[in-house]
Design a protein around this motif. Structure first.
Motif, PDB file in Angstrom:
ATOM      1  N   MET A 112       0.801  -1.236   0.010  1.00  0.00           N
ATOM      2  CA  MET A 112      -0.167  -0.140  -0.002  1.00  0.00           C
ATOM      3  C   MET A 112       0.953   1.159  -0.027  1.00  0.00           C
ATOM      4  O   MET A 112       0.550   2.217  -0.762  1.00  0.00           O
ATOM      5  CB  MET A 112      -0.928   0.046   1.016  1.00  0.00           C
ATOM      6  N   VAL A 113       1.672   1.229   0.679  1.00  0.00           N
ATOM      7  CA  VAL A 113       2.872   2.501   0.922  1.00  0.00           C
ATOM      8  C   VAL A 113       3.313   2.614  -0.350  1.00  0.00           C
ATOM      9  O   VAL A 113       3.538   3.746  -1.076  1.00  0.00           O
ATOM     10  CB  VAL A 113       3.820   2.332   1.806  1.00  0.00           C
ATOM     11  N   ALA A 114       3.904   1.710  -1.183  1.00  0.00           N
ATOM     12  CA  ALA A 114       4.587   1.620  -2.339  1.00  0.00           C
ATOM     13  C   ALA A 114       3.421   2.360  -3.668  1.00  0.00           C
ATOM     14  O   ALA A 114       3.887   2.995  -4.274  1.00  0.00           O
ATOM     15  CB  ALA A 114       5.046   0.261  -3.019  1.00  0.00           C
ATOM     16  N   ILE A 115       2.290   1.453  -3.399  1.00  0.00           N
ATOM     17  CA  ILE A 115       1.195   1.956  -4.309  1.00  0.00           C
ATOM     18  C   ILE A 115       0.951   3.400  -4.157  1.00  0.00           C
ATOM     19  O   ILE A 115       0.893   4.354  -5.272  1.00  0.00           O
ATOM     20  CB  ILE A 115      -0.124   1.251  -4.291  1.00  0.00           C
ATOM     21  N   LEU A 116       0.795   4.074  -3.196  1.00  0.00           N
ATOM     22  CA  LEU A 116       0.464   5.471  -2.755  1.00  0.00           C
ATOM     23  C   LEU A 116       1.480   6.306  -2.950  1.00  0.00           C
ATOM     24  O   LEU A 116       1.287   7.306  -3.527  1.00  0.00           O
ATOM     25  CB  LEU A 116      -0.012   5.440  -1.169  1.00  0.00           C
TER      26      LEU A 116
END
Length: 166
Positions: A112-116
């Protein structure tokens, strides 16, 4: 870090979470109903709903704070707008993540952090709002909470298969 959190969601908290989800789904519907654009919204909600069910650690503390703030703001909004009481809306029997399920949640957090970080402005905002919605509704005793509770066995089983740890 083995701090255990005990978040309790009020009706106001769940109402705000459902309101965010309703708003984003209406915007998706009015925007052409493209299935591809619905996936980040549903995935983000699921991540938030699973994250709020972790018992402690940094994610547990952050989601507990989110539920506390959501309960305060939602109670204020609900009481001010309708004069309604705001009872507790938390399920009576919460399910817990196993060590393997917790590993899956941590891997989901990394994803999620990478996507955000890589997402563009509107997508990042939409996903952040749906994560917030999942956190605010994940403890509920209604349909949203039941959906969130079904994610825990899935994460636990996947974690057991991936790590070999129950």
């Amino acid at each position: 870090m083995n701090n255990t959190t005990a978040a309790v969601a009020s009706l106001g908290c769940v109402t705000i979470g459902l309101g965010i989800a309703l708003w984003k789904l209406i915007m998706w519907w009015r925007g052409g109903k493209k299935f591809k654009s619905l996936l980040p919204l549903v995935g983000s909600w699921g991540y938030g709903a699973l994250a709020v069910l972790c018992a402690g650690g940094i994610l547990g503390v952050l989601t507990s704070w989110g539920v506390g703030i959501g309960s305060w703001a939602g109670d204020l909004a609900l009481a001010s707008a309708t004069g309604s009481a705001t009872p507790t809306a938390t399920r009576s029997h919460l399910v817990a993540l196993s060590p393997g399920g917790s590993a899956i949640l941590l891997l989901m957090t990394v994803a999620m952090v990478a996507i955000l970080v890589s997402a563009k402005g509107a997508v990042r905002t939409d996903m952040s709002l749906m994560i917030t919605s999942g956190v605010l509704t994940g403890l509920a005793g209604g349909i949203a909470g039941v959906v969130a509770a079904t994610l825990v066995p899935v994460a636990n089983n996947l974690g057991a298969q991936l790590t070999g740890v129950m």
